[in-house]
Design an enzyme around this catalytic site. Structure first.
Site, short mmCIF file in Angstrom:
data_model
loop_
_atom_site.label_atom_id
_atom_site.label_comp_id
_atom_site.label_asym_id
_atom_site.label_seq_id
_atom_site.Cartn_x
_atom_site.Cartn_y
_atom_site.Cartn_z
N LEU A 34 0.82 -1.21 0.00
CA LEU A 34 0.00 0.00 0.00
C LEU A 34 0.86 1.26 0.00
O LEU A 34 0.46 2.29 -0.54
CB LEU A 34 -0.91 0.01 1.23
N GLY A 35 2.03 1.19 0.62
CA GLY A 35 2.89 2.36 0.68
C GLY A 35 4.10 2.09 1.56
O GLY A 35 4.13 1.13 2.33
N GLY A 37 7.30 4.18 3.94
CA GLY A 37 7.76 5.43 4.56
C GLY A 37 9.06 5.22 5.29
O GLY A 37 9.71 4.18 5.16
N ALA A 38 9.42 6.22 6.09
CA ALA A 38 10.70 6.18 6.79
C ALA A 38 10.73 5.12 7.88
O ALA A 38 11.80 4.63 8.25
CB ALA A 38 10.99 7.55 7.40
N GLY A 40 8.77 2.18 7.86
CA GLY A 40 8.38 0.85 7.45
C GLY A 40 7.50 0.82 6.22
O GLY A 40 7.27 1.85 5.58
N VAL A 42 3.77 -0.55 4.49
CA VAL A 42 2.40 -0.97 4.80
C VAL A 42 1.90 -1.87 3.68
O VAL A 42 2.01 -1.53 2.49
CB VAL A 42 1.47 0.25 4.95
N LYS A 55 1.63 -3.04 8.89
CA LYS A 55 2.84 -2.22 8.77
C LYS A 55 4.01 -2.96 9.40
O LYS A 55 4.01 -3.25 10.60
CB LYS A 55 2.67 -0.86 9.42
N ASP A 146 3.69 14.80 9.95
CA ASP A 146 3.75 14.71 8.49
C ASP A 146 2.35 14.73 7.90
O ASP A 146 1.92 13.79 7.21
CB ASP A 146 4.48 13.42 8.10
#
Length: 331
Positions: A34-35, A37-38, A40, A42, A55, A146
């Site tokens: 799904l995505g 980031g910094a 981990g 998801v 996640k 964020d």
């Protein structure tokens, strides 16, 4: 949770792979990513209770911080942005241990996409709801950090903003740990990166600007505030909220509740800005022996005008009812 986690590499899970929690033994089948980031990645996964979001991280402290935020959300579920926390465990794969947590999978539309396919009046309505939720988050001692359209989703009906990623949440008083330049007041030279309510409120203002400028833009010149003001005044979508946005950019609001109050006033004043221009009839003397079909055309125009007025009044009424509904949900 065990403290000896692997920090050397990110855990990458392929579609179709199955994972089982070390401590709770709950199985999950990975559907897709799904995505990332910094803190981990998801994944969308299948569970015994349906689709969930998993996640997987490498830093136990970051994951623990996010879990704490989601636990707070679960105490007031139904009046917050974030997803429900469902499970917390460890994943052991190829000799490495990774912390992970499982949360509710939210179905909805990306914020910018939603705004592009709805009427402009939704901007004020959704921002009122967002500010109400931020007030509750700040009261609990956290700052979102964020905050950007990529990290929120619009679910419903009824339409409601929900958070997708709480990886940037930071305790008030500390330094913001994750940020995106366009929404960061430090990038614009309009404040520090200290975690405080005004940091999130600046981001709310930039989220509104992003709605008018989906492709975003970079800062120009030595006067960023003047540059942003110019951008605001160039877009009709933002004009009803110009003063609210400018105050947020300058850090003039002590808390989200103050900004929300001003946003409510702005919405109430602009709820009829969807004005349907009416052509002024020129003074004309009646022409003798007018043809019947001309009279019929005039009658049709009058009916059409009456139809648009009725639609406008109905839309305004429904908008007012919806705003009152949202207020009731946020009380």
């Amino acid at each position: 949770m065990k403290n000896s986690y692997s920090k050397s590499q990110e855990c990458k899970l392929e579609s179709g792979s199955k994972i089982v929690g070390k401590w709770h033994s709950h199985p999950y089948k990975i559907v897709r990513t799904l995505g990332a980031g910094a803190t981990g990645t998801v994944y969308l996964a299948e569970s015994a209770h349906g689709l969930v979001a998993v996640k997987v991280g490498t830093d136990s402290m970051s994951i623990t911080s996010e879990v704490n935020v989601l636990k707070h959300f679960s105490k007031v579920q139904g009046q917050v942005l974030g997803p429900s926390l469902l499970d917390v465990d460890d994943l052991v794969t190829q000799g490495d241990t990774y912390p992970f947590y499982v949360m509710e999978y939210l179905k909805g539309e990306p914020f910018i996409f939603y705004m592009q396919n709805r009427g402009r009046e939704w901007l004020g309505i959704l921002m009122i709801q967002l500010l109400g939720d931020l007030q509750r988050l700040h009261t609990a001692g956290w700052v979102f950090g964020d905050l950007k359209p990529d990290n929120v989703l619009v679910t419903g009906p009824p339409a409601k903003i929900r958070w997708l990623d709480v990886g940037g949440t930071t305790l008030i008083g500390r330094s913001i740990k994750e940020y995106t330049e366009f929404f960061d007041r430090g990038y614009w030279g309009l404040g520090s990166r200290k975690a405080e309510p005004s940091y999130d409120l600046f981001a709310v203002a930039m989220v509104m600007i992003n709605c008018a400028y989906p492709r975003r833009f970079e800062k120009q010149g030595e006067k960023p505030l003047a540059f942003l003001k110019q951008k605001i005044e160039q877009e009709s979508l933002l004009l009803p909220y110009r003063d609210v946005i400018m105050n947020a950019l300058q850090g003039k609001y002590e808390n989200a509740a103050s900004m929300r109050e001003q946003m409510v006033k702005a919405v109430s004043k602009s709820s009829t800005y969807k004005h349907i221009p009416q052509k002024k009839d020129k003074d004309q003397k009646p022409v003798k022996n007018a043809k019947k079909n001309k009279k019929q055309r005039i009658t049709k125009k009058e009916r059409k005008s009456s139809y648009f007025v009725e639609i406008f009044l109905l839309s305004s009424f429904l908008l007012l009812v919806y705003i009152l509904y949202l207020f009731g949900q946020m009380m």
